[in-house]
Write a protein that holds these residues in place. Structure first.
Motif, PDB file in Angstrom:
ATOM      1  N   ASN A  65     -17.168 -62.534  57.533  1.00  0.00           N
ATOM      2  CA  ASN A  65     -17.659 -61.951  56.296  1.00  0.00           C
ATOM      3  C   ASN A  65     -17.248 -62.822  55.092  1.00  0.00           C
ATOM      4  N   PRO A  66     -18.234 -63.250  54.277  1.00  0.00           N
ATOM      5  CA  PRO A  66     -17.878 -64.137  53.150  1.00  0.00           C
ATOM      6  C   PRO A  66     -16.912 -63.483  52.156  1.00  0.00           C
ATOM      7  N   VAL A  67     -17.017 -62.159  52.005  1.00  0.00           N
ATOM      8  CA  VAL A  67     -16.094 -61.465  51.091  1.00  0.00           C
ATOM      9  C   VAL A  67     -14.675 -61.542  51.651  1.00  0.00           C
ATOM     10  N   ARG A  68     -14.585 -61.388  52.974  1.00  0.00           N
ATOM     11  CA  ARG A  68     -13.287 -61.500  53.641  1.00  0.00           C
ATOM     12  C   ARG A  68     -12.708 -62.894  53.414  1.00  0.00           C
ATOM     13  N   ARG A  69     -13.599 -63.893  53.546  1.00  0.00           N
ATOM     14  CA  ARG A  69     -13.141 -65.273  53.377  1.00  0.00           C
ATOM     15  C   ARG A  69     -12.616 -65.486  51.950  1.00  0.00           C
ATOM     16  N   GLU A  74      -5.390 -48.328  69.314  1.00  0.00           N
ATOM     17  CA  GLU A  74      -4.661 -48.724  68.105  1.00  0.00           C
ATOM     18  C   GLU A  74      -5.676 -49.183  67.062  1.00  0.00           C
ATOM     19  N   ALA A  75      -5.331 -49.001  65.793  1.00  0.00           N
ATOM     20  CA  ALA A  75      -6.221 -49.447  64.720  1.00  0.00           C
ATOM     21  C   ALA A  75      -6.218 -50.971  64.678  1.00  0.00           C
ATOM     22  N   THR A  76      -7.395 -51.559  64.642  1.00  0.00           N
ATOM     23  CA  THR A  76      -7.469 -53.022  64.579  1.00  0.00           C
ATOM     24  C   THR A  76      -8.408 -53.495  63.479  1.00  0.00           C
ATOM     25  N   GLU A  77      -9.389 -52.677  63.110  1.00  0.00           N
ATOM     26  CA  GLU A  77     -10.443 -53.143  62.213  1.00  0.00           C
ATOM     27  C   GLU A  77     -10.201 -52.678  60.781  1.00  0.00           C
ATOM     28  N   ARG A  78     -10.621 -53.507  59.838  1.00  0.00           N
ATOM     29  CA  ARG A  78     -10.660 -53.058  58.441  1.00  0.00           C
ATOM     30  C   ARG A  78     -12.115 -52.882  58.074  1.00  0.00           C
ATOM     31  N   ASP A  79     -12.537 -51.653  57.914  1.00  0.00           N
ATOM     32  CA  ASP A  79     -13.954 -51.389  57.649  1.00  0.00           C
ATOM     33  C   ASP A  79     -14.373 -51.976  56.309  1.00  0.00           C
ATOM     34  N   PHE A  80     -15.503 -52.670  56.330  1.00  0.00           N
ATOM     35  CA  PHE A  80     -16.018 -53.304  55.128  1.00  0.00           C
ATOM     36  C   PHE A  80     -16.788 -52.277  54.290  1.00  0.00           C
ATOM     37  N   LEU A  81     -16.491 -52.229  52.995  1.00  0.00           N
ATOM     38  CA  LEU A  81     -17.164 -51.332  52.049  1.00  0.00           C
ATOM     39  C   LEU A  81     -17.130 -49.865  52.485  1.00  0.00           C
ATOM     40  N   ASN A  82     -16.047 -49.515  53.117  1.00  0.00           N
ATOM     41  CA  ASN A  82     -15.842 -48.146  53.577  1.00  0.00           C
ATOM     42  C   ASN A  82     -15.988 -47.150  52.427  1.00  0.00           C
ATOM     43  N   LEU A  83     -15.479 -47.565  51.274  1.00  0.00           N
ATOM     44  CA  LEU A  83     -15.418 -46.697  50.109  1.00  0.00           C
ATOM     45  C   LEU A  83     -16.815 -46.287  49.646  1.00  0.00           C
ATOM     46  N   PHE A  84     -17.785 -47.175  49.858  1.00  0.00           N
ATOM     47  CA  PHE A  84     -19.121 -46.927  49.327  1.00  0.00           C
ATOM     48  C   PHE A  84     -20.037 -46.269  50.354  1.00  0.00           C
ATOM     49  N   ARG A  85     -19.493 -46.052  51.561  1.00  0.00           N
ATOM     50  CA  ARG A  85     -20.361 -45.497  52.599  1.00  0.00           C
ATOM     51  C   ARG A  85     -20.225 -43.986  52.667  1.00  0.00           C
ATOM     52  N   PRO A  86     -21.327 -43.333  53.036  1.00  0.00           N
ATOM     53  CA  PRO A  86     -21.251 -41.870  53.158  1.00  0.00           C
ATOM     54  C   PRO A  86     -20.314 -41.427  54.285  1.00  0.00           C
ATOM     55  N   GLY A  87     -20.114 -42.280  55.298  1.00  0.00           N
ATOM     56  CA  GLY A  87     -19.170 -41.936  56.358  1.00  0.00           C
ATOM     57  C   GLY A  87     -19.715 -40.943  57.359  1.00  0.00           C
ATOM     58  N   PHE A  88     -20.549 -41.426  58.263  1.00  0.00           N
ATOM     59  CA  PHE A  88     -21.164 -40.531  59.247  1.00  0.00           C
ATOM     60  C   PHE A  88     -20.236 -40.256  60.426  1.00  0.00           C
ATOM     61  N   ASN A  89     -19.262 -41.109  60.628  1.00  0.00           N
ATOM     62  CA  ASN A  89     -18.404 -40.916  61.808  1.00  0.00           C
ATOM     63  C   ASN A  89     -16.927 -40.967  61.436  1.00  0.00           C
ATOM     64  N   THR A 115      -8.720 -53.612  48.577  1.00  0.00           N
ATOM     65  CA  THR A 115      -8.913 -52.383  49.354  1.00  0.00           C
ATOM     66  C   THR A 115     -10.136 -51.594  48.895  1.00  0.00           C
ATOM     67  N   VAL A 116     -10.750 -52.012  47.783  1.00  0.00           N
ATOM     68  CA  VAL A 116     -12.040 -51.426  47.442  1.00  0.00           C
ATOM     69  C   VAL A 116     -13.079 -51.909  48.447  1.00  0.00           C
TER      70      VAL A 116
END
Lengths: 394, 460
Positions: A2-6, B343-358, A33-34
């Motif tokens: 992901n370019p944002v990640r980079r 275990e948690a491994t991923e950092r969700d991208f743009l989590n904050l802006f998503r409606p969050g279906f799951n 974290t946003v």
């Protein structure tokens, strides 16, 4: 990748301890974290945690406020151009509005972030998202003509004295946005009150065009004299109930619209991030007090006493403040029962200040700040009552 | 005995409703299928997992032991001893930091002889004195199955409890459903167990959820209460909170349904039963079911299939109360469940802006709030640590009406009288306050710690 990640990974070494900009880590973390949800594994019980965090909680309040900002941009632009005798076509109105409002918003955020980063860095914690909400609320309560240096000074006072000296978000007892607003009001009354601050002159105009009424509905209501009702006086100036409901009159940037406040209230109550008890208590407080004033009003008393109670929710910033300011979970009461009382008293004091105090045209901000001071006591009383009912276990 | 009352007793079954609490929307529920596992190579006792005791070893590596041999005792009350869950040779004794005894591993041999006590029949039970009964339970090493509220420590042999509570329910994700071990077949043994408890206390409370029709039918003469509601309505502390009338009711004892069968089986047969029903659940493992195995079985033995995720976490117990287990380790005395979580491994991208279906949540801030479908959960804290913003979610879920946000503040201010008045000792340690907290404050951990410290002060 992901370019944002980079991008963030590229920045990370510079803001980590030892990096050139290590002091900006709190800011980096807050913005990063946003984009990327934080990752931390549970080390204590329970092993799983709810998906909701404070960032999303506060972010959703901002979502509720964005319509107010958009409306405020339009409204400020509209009345600035009208007062200056310019065309009222939608595009120039929005452009003027942006030119008036966005600098205030940007200055608020920049200065607000400055203080928050300073305190977060010294105290070595992350930036709390309450800041985002405070910085969105504050410019919406100001007249569009507020000088930017006053905006900067106001938010500084609000963040530092209203919040940080008590330990930051979660430990303040006053609503920081209202603290900032009240500070400006008392320090620079000329810029914050009177009839000439609500509509800005633009495009080189030097005074309001003939026939333009700059008076706000609140000042109309307060200055109506005997023999006329406030409703009629407002109607005569073109403030019909519908226009008042939608907030289409000169006033603070985003605080005039009762319609959007109701939409925001429903949004926040449905999502469970604002207390319906506080809001409902506030509305009841306003109506009950205004009805009471109607009741005691004699033929010789001032017309403001006889104003239809619903008008108190239509004019001024009462609807906006009751929805967004009283419901600040930190400076509001923490216990559910006294939320009713807190809301009710905010509404009651708002009407009393408006009607009986000639020095303050609007009372809702001061009413809320005043009640904020009592909230720890109210909580204490409710906790005492609840713990007394328990079967002791010692 | 008096417990086998006829019909009017059923009519006296009291109904209670628990209005608070919360049922997690978590996927990975085990099936009702029951597999019987082969005998593991080792079993173990885990002194570290018995709260409030100071264990002293009575065996050393290489000692031969039988089923029921004493492995260790409590230094503070040497009458309280712990029986070996298997016969063979003491293998490793695993120590942790500060010489805490983690595991006493027993390498099982083929025949597995057992320490034998005289068996007790129903009529013997009527003749034996309470003191002799207590002595027998202590001697056999099954006394630790009886625990005492509010600290959930081993019951004190010298006291007479106001009541003994037997919960026959499992609402925490995921614990064995009582229908698996409470059957027509085990019914007589269970009744025998209740009669034993009757000798220990004048008041016996047996409860389940009214929705457990099977239990309500088979045990209709034994049940005294039903409690309806969300997790942790299955907890003895929650029931006691609803039932108690005065402070004298607080120190009730409780014993889990399966543990009562174990205790009754020991008295009846004279040897320690070693069978234990576990549940294997959690989205981190594909084969999720009930398994019949041994007390103190190795976790790897219980989780048959390889975990379905790259980094599995073995949670011993339910996902809210269970602790992180070492996959190479064993299950402790009280344990009945192993839940494997990714275990948690991923950092969700743009989590904050998503409606969050799951996104599983108790709040209404994600779209997932309107769909009532179990969702996978990992071990992510799901947010940054913040100061309390007084949202009040914790007091919305607390099953015993503690005000966690207020109690936390009085704990931090060391206002002992105040947090006791708030009902800290009523805390059933269900973990919901920490689960719902958007500021990710470790509420339940702080409460447990404070209770522990308070208890230490009480006894010293």
């Amino acid at each position: 990748m992901n370019p944002v990640r980079r991008f963030f990974d590229g920045l990370h070494p510079h803001v980590s301890p030892g990096g050139k900009y290590e002091k900006l880590y709190a800011f980096y973390e807050s913005i990063e974290t946003v984009f990327f949800a934080p990752l931390e594994r549970t080390r204590r019980l329970p092993a799983v945690r709810d998906s909701l965090d404070v960032k999303r909680y506060m972010f959703l309040v901002i979502v509720a406020l964005i319509p107010h900002l958009c409306f405020g941009i339009y409204n400020a632009g509209y009345f600035a151009r009208m007062a200056s005798g310019l065309s009222l076509a939608p595009v120039p109105v929005v452009l003027t509005g942006l030119w008036l409002v966005m600098p205030m918003v940007i200055v608020t955020y920049v200065v607000g972030f400055f203080w928050e980063i300073l305190f977060a860095t010294i105290r070595k914690h992350e930036i709390s998202e309450g800041l985002f909400v405070t910085c969105m609320l504050f410019p919406l309560t100001l007249p569009p003509a507020t000088p930017l240096w006053q905006v900067a000074l106001g938010i500084s006072f609000g963040i530092v004295i209203g919040k940080e000296i008590f330990g930051g978000t979660g430990r303040n007892f006053l609503n920081p946005a209202l603290t900032a607003r009240a500070f400006l009001y008392f320090a620079y009354p000329v810029s914050l009150s009177g009839d000439n601050v609500w509509s800005v002159l633009v495009g080189g105009a030097e005074r309001y065009v003939d026939g333009y009424t700059a008076a706000t509905p609140l000042s109309v209501a307060a200055s109506t004299t005997d023999g006329q009702t406030v409703e009629a006086a407002l109607e005569a100036l073109g403030y019909s109930p519908l226009e008042l409901f939608f907030g289409l009159y000169p006033g603070s940037v985003g605080g005039t619209t009762t319609f959007l406040s109701i939409v925001g209230a429903i949004f926040m109550i449905v999502l469970g991030i604002a207390s319906w008890r506080t809001i409902l208590g506030g509305v009841l407080g306003v109506l009950a007090t205004a009805y009471f004033l109607n009741f005691i009003a004699g033929p010789d008393s001032m017309p403001f006493l006889s104003l239809n109670p619903y008008y108190h929710l239509l004019i001024g910033g009462s609807a906006f403040a009751l929805v967004y300011m009283t419901t600040d979970p930190v400076s509001g009461t923490h216990m559910n029962g006294v939320k009713w009382f807190y809301g009710f008293m905010c509404g009651l004091l708002t009407v009393l200040i408006r009607v009986f105090n000639p020095a303050f045209p609007e009372g809702v901000g001061l009413a809320i700040l005043f009640m904020n001071c009592f909230n720890p006591l109210l909580d204490y009383i409710e906790v005492k009552i609840r713990t007394r009912r328990r079967v002791p276990n010692v | 005995m008096a417990l086998n009352l006829p019909r009017q007793h059923l009519r006296r079954m009291k109904k209670i409703r628990n209005r608070k609490g919360y049922d997690l929307n978590i996927s990975g529920a085990p099936s009702d299928a029951l597999a019987t596992l082969s005998v593991p190579a080792t079993v173990a006792a885990l002194p570290e997992r018995i709260p409030f005791i100071k264990p002293r070893l009575r065996v050393k590596t290489g000692d031969p032991v039988q089923v029921g041999s004493i492995l260790y005792e409590d230094k503070t009350d040497p009458r309280i001893v712990f029986a070996s869950p298997g016969g063979g040779v003491v293998g490793d004794i695993v120590f942790g930091p500060r010489r805490v005894i983690r595991e006493i591993v027993i390498a099982l041999d083929q025949e597995e002889t057992a320490v034998t006590f005289p068996a007790l029949t129903e009529t013997d039970l009527d003749g034996i004195s309470r003191d002799d009964l207590v002595a027998r339970l202590l001697e056999g090493g099954v006394w630790p199955l009886l625990r005492e509220l509010p600290f959930r420590k081993i019951a004190s042999p010298d006291s007479r409890p106001p009541s003994i509570i037997v919960p026959l329910d499992a609402r925490e994700p995921f614990r064995p459903s009582p229908e698996r071990y409470l059957t027509e077949e085990t019914h007589p043994l269970f009744v025998f167990g209740l009669n034993v408890l009757k000798r220990l206390s004048d008041k016996l409370i047996v409860f389940t959820d009214p929705r457990r029709k099977g239990i309500c039918r088979t045990f209709k003469n034994e049940l005294t209460h039903t409690i309806e509601g969300r997790y942790p309505a299955d907890d003895p502390g929650v029931l006691l909170y609803h039932l108690r009338r005065g402070p004298e009711d607080n120190r009730a004892w409780f014993i889990d349904g399966q543990d009562l069968l174990l205790l009754a089986g020991f008295l009846r047969r004279g040897t320690l039963p070693t069978e234990r029903l576990f549940v294997v659940g959690g989205s981190g493992v594909a084969e999720r079911q009930h398994v019949r195995s041994r007390l103190g079985a190795p976790l790897k033995h219980l989780v048959l299939a390889e975990p379905a995720c790259p980094e599995p976490r073995y949670v011993v117990g339910g996902v809210l109360r269970g602790y992180r287990g070492n996959p190479e380790g064993h299950a402790g005395l009280y344990e009945t469940a192993v839940n494997v979580l990714p275990e948690a491994t991923e950092r969700d991208f743009l989590n904050l802006f998503r409606p969050g279906f799951n996104k599983p949540t108790r709040s209404r801030t994600f779209v997932s709030a309107i769909k009532n479908v179990p969702m996978a959960m990992d071990t992510n804290v799901n947010g940054g640590r913040r100061a309390c913003i007084a949202c009040g979610y914790c007091s919305d879920v607390c099953p015993v009406d503690i005000l966690p946000q207020m109690t936390l503040k009085s704990i931090l201010a060391e206002e002992v009288e105040e947090y006791l008045a708030h009902g800290l000792l009523d805390c059933v340690e269900c973990g919901l306050c920490s689960y719902v907290c958007p500021s990710k404050i470790e509420l339940v951990e702080t409460f447990r710690q404070t209770k522990f410290e308070y208890h230490k002060e009480q006894v010293s």
